[in-house]
Design a protein around this motif. Structure first.
Motif, mmCIF file in Angstrom:
data_model
loop_
_atom_site.group_PDB
_atom_site.id
_atom_site.type_symbol
_atom_site.label_atom_id
_atom_site.label_comp_id
_atom_site.label_asym_id
_atom_site.label_seq_id
_atom_site.Cartn_x
_atom_site.Cartn_y
_atom_site.Cartn_z
ATOM 1 N N LEU A 127 6.768 4.567 -7.553
ATOM 2 C CA LEU A 127 6.361 3.659 -8.629
ATOM 3 C C LEU A 127 6.445 2.209 -8.162
ATOM 4 O O LEU A 127 5.558 1.390 -8.456
ATOM 5 N N GLN A 128 7.509 1.869 -7.430
ATOM 6 C CA GLN A 128 7.658 0.512 -6.904
ATOM 7 C C GLN A 128 6.512 0.148 -5.964
ATOM 8 O O GLN A 128 5.905 -0.924 -6.089
ATOM 9 N N VAL A 129 6.251 1.023 -5.009
ATOM 10 C CA VAL A 129 5.208 0.752 -4.021
ATOM 11 C C VAL A 129 3.849 0.599 -4.693
ATOM 12 O O VAL A 129 3.064 -0.294 -4.347
ATOM 13 N N ALA A 130 3.578 1.453 -5.677
ATOM 14 C CA ALA A 130 2.299 1.360 -6.398
ATOM 15 C C ALA A 130 2.179 0.018 -7.111
ATOM 16 O O ALA A 130 1.137 -0.667 -7.030
ATOM 17 N N LEU A 131 3.234 -0.395 -7.809
ATOM 18 C CA LEU A 131 3.199 -1.665 -8.542
ATOM 19 C C LEU A 131 3.068 -2.849 -7.589
ATOM 20 O O LEU A 131 2.229 -3.744 -7.802
ATOM 21 N N LEU A 132 3.877 -2.875 -6.541
ATOM 22 C CA LEU A 132 3.838 -3.992 -5.599
ATOM 23 C C LEU A 132 2.512 -4.057 -4.853
ATOM 24 O O LEU A 132 2.019 -5.144 -4.546
ATOM 25 N N THR A 133 1.928 -2.898 -4.569
ATOM 26 C CA THR A 133 0.619 -2.880 -3.903
ATOM 27 C C THR A 133 -0.448 -3.490 -4.795
ATOM 28 O O THR A 133 -1.287 -4.280 -4.332
ATOM 29 N N VAL A 134 -0.426 -3.146 -6.077
ATOM 30 C CA VAL A 134 -1.398 -3.709 -7.026
ATOM 31 C C VAL A 134 -1.236 -5.226 -7.113
ATOM 32 O O VAL A 134 -2.222 -5.977 -7.086
ATOM 33 N N ILE A 135 0.011 -5.695 -7.200
ATOM 34 C CA ILE A 135 0.257 -7.138 -7.275
ATOM 35 C C ILE A 135 -0.209 -7.831 -6.008
ATOM 36 O O ILE A 135 -0.871 -8.887 -6.062
ATOM 37 N N ALA A 136 0.126 -7.249 -4.851
ATOM 38 C CA ALA A 136 -0.263 -7.866 -3.575
ATOM 39 C C ALA A 136 -1.780 -7.914 -3.419
ATOM 40 O O ALA A 136 -2.331 -8.923 -2.954
ATOM 41 N N LEU A 137 -2.449 -6.845 -3.799
ATOM 42 C CA LEU A 137 -3.917 -6.832 -3.711
ATOM 43 C C LEU A 137 -4.530 -7.885 -4.631
ATOM 44 O O LEU A 137 -5.519 -8.539 -4.268
ATOM 45 N N ALA A 138 -3.926 -8.080 -5.803
ATOM 46 C CA ALA A 138 -4.420 -9.107 -6.724
ATOM 47 C C ALA A 138 -4.218 -10.509 -6.148
ATOM 48 O O ALA A 138 -4.971 -11.435 -6.479
ATOM 49 N N LEU A 139 -3.214 -10.656 -5.277
ATOM 50 C CA LEU A 139 -2.948 -11.949 -4.642
ATOM 51 C C LEU A 139 -3.755 -12.155 -3.365
ATOM 52 O O LEU A 139 -3.615 -13.189 -2.703
ATOM 53 N N GLY A 140 -4.600 -11.166 -3.022
ATOM 54 C CA GLY A 140 -5.463 -11.313 -1.854
ATOM 55 C C GLY A 140 -4.994 -10.613 -0.605
ATOM 56 O O GLY A 140 -5.469 -10.915 0.499
ATOM 57 N N TRP A 141 -4.082 -9.674 -0.749
ATOM 58 C CA TRP A 141 -3.553 -8.951 0.412
ATOM 59 C C TRP A 141 -4.635 -8.083 1.040
ATOM 60 O O TRP A 141 -5.411 -7.423 0.334
ATOM 61 N N SER A 142 -4.682 -8.051 2.362
ATOM 62 C CA SER A 142 -5.640 -7.222 3.098
ATOM 63 C C SER A 142 -4.883 -6.310 4.053
ATOM 64 O O SER A 142 -4.700 -6.644 5.241
ATOM 65 N N PRO A 143 -4.399 -5.160 3.582
ATOM 66 C CA PRO A 143 -3.594 -4.278 4.442
ATOM 67 C C PRO A 143 -4.442 -3.563 5.485
ATOM 68 O O PRO A 143 -5.630 -3.325 5.286
ATOM 69 N N VAL A 224 2.212 -2.724 11.248
ATOM 70 C CA VAL A 224 1.148 -1.790 10.878
ATOM 71 C C VAL A 224 0.204 -2.403 9.849
ATOM 72 O O VAL A 224 -1.024 -2.395 10.020
ATOM 73 N N LEU A 225 0.772 -2.932 8.751
ATOM 74 C CA LEU A 225 -0.049 -3.364 7.626
ATOM 75 C C LEU A 225 -0.729 -4.713 7.848
ATOM 76 O O LEU A 225 -1.820 -4.947 7.335
ATOM 77 N N ARG A 226 -0.099 -5.602 8.601
ATOM 78 C CA ARG A 226 -0.710 -6.911 8.845
ATOM 79 C C ARG A 226 -1.500 -6.933 10.137
ATOM 80 O O ARG A 226 -2.632 -7.451 10.178
ATOM 81 N N ASP A 227 -0.916 -6.361 11.201
ATOM 82 C CA ASP A 227 -1.534 -6.464 12.518
ATOM 83 C C ASP A 227 -2.359 -5.244 12.899
ATOM 84 O O ASP A 227 -3.016 -5.249 13.945
ATOM 85 N N GLY A 228 -2.282 -4.174 12.094
ATOM 86 C CA GLY A 228 -3.044 -2.966 12.395
ATOM 87 C C GLY A 228 -2.563 -2.240 13.626
ATOM 88 O O GLY A 228 -3.341 -1.550 14.298
ATOM 89 N N ALA A 229 -1.274 -2.359 13.937
ATOM 90 C CA ALA A 229 -0.718 -1.715 15.124
ATOM 91 C C ALA A 229 -0.638 -0.211 14.940
ATOM 92 O O ALA A 229 -0.776 0.319 13.828
ATOM 93 N N GLY A 230 -0.403 0.497 16.050
ATOM 94 C CA GLY A 230 -0.226 1.940 15.982
ATOM 95 C C GLY A 230 1.167 2.287 15.504
ATOM 96 O O GLY A 230 1.769 1.570 14.703
ATOM 97 N N VAL A 231 1.697 3.373 16.003
ATOM 98 C CA VAL A 231 3.027 3.822 15.574
ATOM 99 C C VAL A 231 4.090 2.928 16.209
ATOM 100 O O VAL A 231 4.182 2.844 17.436
ATOM 101 N N PRO A 232 4.927 2.251 15.406
ATOM 102 C CA PRO A 232 5.984 1.388 15.957
ATOM 103 C C PRO A 232 7.207 2.218 16.332
ATOM 104 O O PRO A 232 8.189 2.294 15.594
#
Length: 257
Positions: A127-143, A224-232
């Motif tokens: 539930l947390q991840v879903a809510l924070l993802t929606v907020i971040a996307l509304a703020l212009g996040w590009s994962p 992963v989410l900002r730089d698009g890296a592989g498995v860290p």
């Protein structure tokens, strides 16, 4: 015709999977009804994400949009707040008031009770991840990156912080757990690469901070989410070590009374 002294249906414990599911549902409802826990696990991460993404308060040391740097760190903070801080405080007071002792005497095995608590933590984190993802996307996040890698990081981070939270709750008094869990939360918020880049710290200090589970989780998610890296693999390895140590120590020293 029923034999004398027997009952139909026969009384007895429910199947184990049903007991775990029922206890997990109860734990989740209790957590979501607790205003203080909601403040810690939902409201604070959401406010931090919105505030630092829209107001230039902290130099994140990142190029591009602030939300691209902050969103992965806040996701790591959400795991910390639920799996470690919230769980440690709630379990500590359950232990103090004898709730765990009474549950331990029920048909539900103690390991199953811990499993139910872990399931409750995972449901809350979804539930947390879903809510924070929606907020971040509304703020212009590009994962970017692979969602499965993100899920693996979050699961290992949950295991690491759950073990440490249960260890604290099972060895300290409830009041000490309350103070220590909140202090650790604040310290890791500042020095765990969540809101401030670890590049801002001196090299010697940064080398130590990078070994913390919050730094590995926030750093891995950011790669992963900002730089698009592989498995860290390095960050996953740090989280795996903390998970094994934390869960192993909790299983060894956790006191139910």
């Amino acid at each position: 015709m029923t034999a004398t002294g027997t009952f139909t249906p026969q009384p007895g414990a429910a199947p184990l999977h049903r007991m775990i599911r029922s206890q997990a549902a109860l734990e989740t409802r209790m957590l979501l009804r607790n205003g203080e826990q909601l403040l810690l696990t939902v409201i604070i991460p959401s406010l931090l994400l919105v505030l630092f993404s829209t107001v230039d308060i902290v130099d994140t040391g990142a190029d591009g949009k602030a939300v691209d740097f902050l969103a992965p760190g806040v996701l790591a903070l959400a795991v910390l707040s639920t799996a470690f801080t919230g769980q440690a405080i709630a379990t500590g007071f359950e232990r103090r008031y004898g709730v765990l002792k009474r549950l331990g005497a029920s048909p539900l095995p103690r390991w199953a009770l811990m499993t139910a608590k872990t399931c409750s933590v995972l449901v809350t984190e979804v539930l947390q991840v879903a809510l924070l993802t929606v907020i971040a996307l509304a703020l212009g996040w590009s994962p970017h990156g692979n969602p499965l890698t993100v899920a693996l990081l979050l699961l290992l981070g949950t295991a690491a912080f759950s073990g440490l939270g249960l260890l604290m709750a099972g060895t300290l008094k409830a009041e000490a757990t309350l103070a220590a869990a909140n202090l650790v939360f604040l310290l890791l918020l500042v020095g765990g690469g969540v809101m401030v880049s670890l590049d801002k710290f001196p090299d010697a200090v940064r080398g130590v901070l990078e070994l913390l589970p919050i730094s590995a989780l926030s750093g891995g998610l950011r790669d992963v989410l900002r730089d698009g890296a592989g498995v860290p693999w390095g960050d996953l390895g740090i989280l795996a070590v903390w998970a094994v140590l934390g869960l192993g120590a909790a299983a060894r020293w956790f006191r139910w009374e």
